[in-house]
Design a protein around this motif. Structure first.
Motif, PDB file in Angstrom:
ATOM      1  N   ASN A  68       0.796  -1.223   0.000  1.00 39.96           N
ATOM      2  CA  ASN A  68       0.000   0.000   0.000  1.00 39.96           C
ATOM      3  C   ASN A  68       0.829   1.274   0.000  1.00 39.96           C
ATOM      4  OD1 ASN A  68      -2.524  -1.259  -0.087  1.00 39.96           O
ATOM      5  ND2 ASN A  68      -2.421  -1.697   2.093  1.00 39.96           N
ATOM      6  N   GLN A  69       2.143   1.168   0.083  1.00 36.48           N
ATOM      7  CA  GLN A  69       3.022   2.349   0.081  1.00 36.48           C
ATOM      8  C   GLN A  69       3.264   2.795  -1.352  1.00 36.48           C
ATOM      9  OE1 GLN A  69       3.672   3.682   3.051  1.00 36.48           O
ATOM     10  NE2 GLN A  69       2.540   1.969   3.915  1.00 36.48           N
ATOM     11  N   GLN A  70       2.244   3.423  -1.945  1.00 33.69           N
ATOM     12  CA  GLN A  70       2.329   3.789  -3.348  1.00 33.69           C
ATOM     13  C   GLN A  70       2.433   5.298  -3.511  1.00 33.69           C
ATOM     14  OE1 GLN A  70      -0.888   2.142  -5.558  1.00 33.69           O
ATOM     15  NE2 GLN A  70      -0.674   0.137  -4.634  1.00 33.69           N
ATOM     16  N   SER A  71       3.132   5.690  -4.551  1.00 34.23           N
ATOM     17  CA  SER A  71       3.203   7.087  -4.959  1.00 34.23           C
ATOM     18  C   SER A  71       3.389   7.095  -6.468  1.00 34.23           C
ATOM     19  CB  SER A  71       4.367   7.792  -4.263  1.00 34.23           C
ATOM     20  OG  SER A  71       5.591   7.231  -4.691  1.00 34.23           O
ATOM     21  N   PHE A  72       3.318   8.276  -7.035  1.00 34.03           N
ATOM     22  CA  PHE A  72       3.511   8.365  -8.480  1.00 34.03           C
ATOM     23  C   PHE A  72       4.934   7.979  -8.853  1.00 34.03           C
ATOM     24  CE2 PHE A  72       4.212  10.753 -12.475  1.00 34.03           C
ATOM     25  CZ  PHE A  72       3.269  10.085 -13.237  1.00 34.03           C
ATOM     26  N   SER A  73       5.898   8.327  -8.007  1.00 33.69           N
ATOM     27  CA  SER A  73       7.288   7.957  -8.301  1.00 33.69           C
ATOM     28  C   SER A  73       7.481   6.436  -8.212  1.00 33.69           C
ATOM     29  CB  SER A  73       8.263   8.678  -7.370  1.00 33.69           C
ATOM     30  OG  SER A  73       8.060   8.297  -6.039  1.00 33.69           O
ATOM     31  N   THR A  74       6.789   5.783  -7.282  1.00 36.38           N
ATOM     32  CA  THR A  74       6.845   4.322  -7.194  1.00 36.38           C
ATOM     33  C   THR A  74       6.259   3.702  -8.463  1.00 36.38           C
ATOM     34  OG1 THR A  74       6.625   4.414  -4.806  1.00 36.38           O
ATOM     35  CG2 THR A  74       6.145   2.306  -5.845  1.00 36.38           C
ATOM     36  N   PHE A  75       5.128   4.242  -8.900  1.00 32.82           N
ATOM     37  CA  PHE A  75       4.504   3.774 -10.137  1.00 32.82           C
ATOM     38  C   PHE A  75       5.479   3.890 -11.310  1.00 32.82           C
ATOM     39  CE2 PHE A  75       2.435   5.285 -14.045  1.00 32.82           C
ATOM     40  CZ  PHE A  75       1.780   4.125 -14.417  1.00 32.82           C
ATOM     41  N   LEU A  76       6.102   5.060 -11.447  1.00 29.53           N
ATOM     42  CA  LEU A  76       7.044   5.254 -12.561  1.00 29.53           C
ATOM     43  C   LEU A  76       8.252   4.333 -12.449  1.00 29.53           C
ATOM     44  CD1 LEU A  76       7.021   9.133 -13.006  1.00 29.53           C
ATOM     45  CD2 LEU A  76       5.937   7.401 -14.457  1.00 29.53           C
ATOM     46  N   ARG A  77       8.766   4.150 -11.232  1.00 35.79           N
ATOM     47  CA  ARG A  77       9.926   3.268 -11.044  1.00 35.79           C
ATOM     48  C   ARG A  77       9.585   1.838 -11.447  1.00 35.79           C
ATOM     49  NH1 ARG A  77      10.834   3.878  -5.827  1.00 35.79           N
ATOM     50  NH2 ARG A  77      10.088   1.863  -5.149  1.00 35.79           N
TER      51      ARG A  77
END
Length: 186
Positions: free
Chosen positions: A17-26
């Protein structure tokens, strides 16, 4: 479910659940399984005649060949699919895969034209399919099933089971996928 919800559930299976837009892009950049699933989802949503659909289809085809995932957009796939390792996953275009499933490398989910169960498999929710497992025919794999590595399954499997061997045998067990399927998207 919307496309955004499906992609978010697939990302949840990868990172929790530790999601962010940068995590998505990575993950979109560096994780072959998530990258393929992302473009698969976009292909399913948009027609190839739209600019987004055309671009998604281009990348879907490229990553399908590059990473060895052969999952046609005609396959019905529930939310939270996890492909943790790339390499030669083949799924028949008429198969159905439930939510929160793990499919590892070398798996074949295919149809049979003859035999005792001609047709395509239906995979339930929370199913773990181990490396090099083969699931064929018009069969149903119940919810919460662990298909062990190298198992050959051509018969219906009840819920809460472990399937192992060739020829496969079924062992009933409560919560067999508990330690195998994590970060379940709800």
């Amino acid at each position: 479910m919307t496309l955004k919800d499906l992609i978010k559930s697939d990302l949840t299976r990868c990172v929790g659940n530790q999601q962010s837009f940068s995590t998505f892009l990575r993950y979109l950049y560096s994780n072959p399984g998530f990258k393929f699933i992302f473009f698969y989802r976009v292909c399913v949503k948009y027609s190839r005649t739209t600019p987004i659909g055309f671009l998604a289809r281009f990348f879907y085809n490229r990553f399908s060949i590059k990473y060895g995932f052969q999952i046609p957009p005609t396959v019905s796939v529930g939310k939270g699919l996890l492909l943790p390792h790339f390499g030669f996953v083949v799924v028949n275009g008429n198969a159905e895969i439930g939510s929160n499933c793990n499919i590892l490398q070398g798996v074949t989910i295919g149809n049979t034209k003859g035999g005792k169960n001609p047709g395509n498999p239906v995979i339930g929710n929370n199913v773990y399919i181990g490396p090099s497992a083969t699931i064929v025919g018009k069969i149903s794999i119940g919810n919460n099933v662990l298909v062990a590595p190298n198992a050959y399954v051509n018969f219906d499997v009840p819920e809460n089971s472990i399937v192992l061997g060739n020829p496969a045998k079924v062992i009933q067990k409560a919560n067999p996928t508990q330690d195998y399927i994590n970060n379940i998207s709800i």
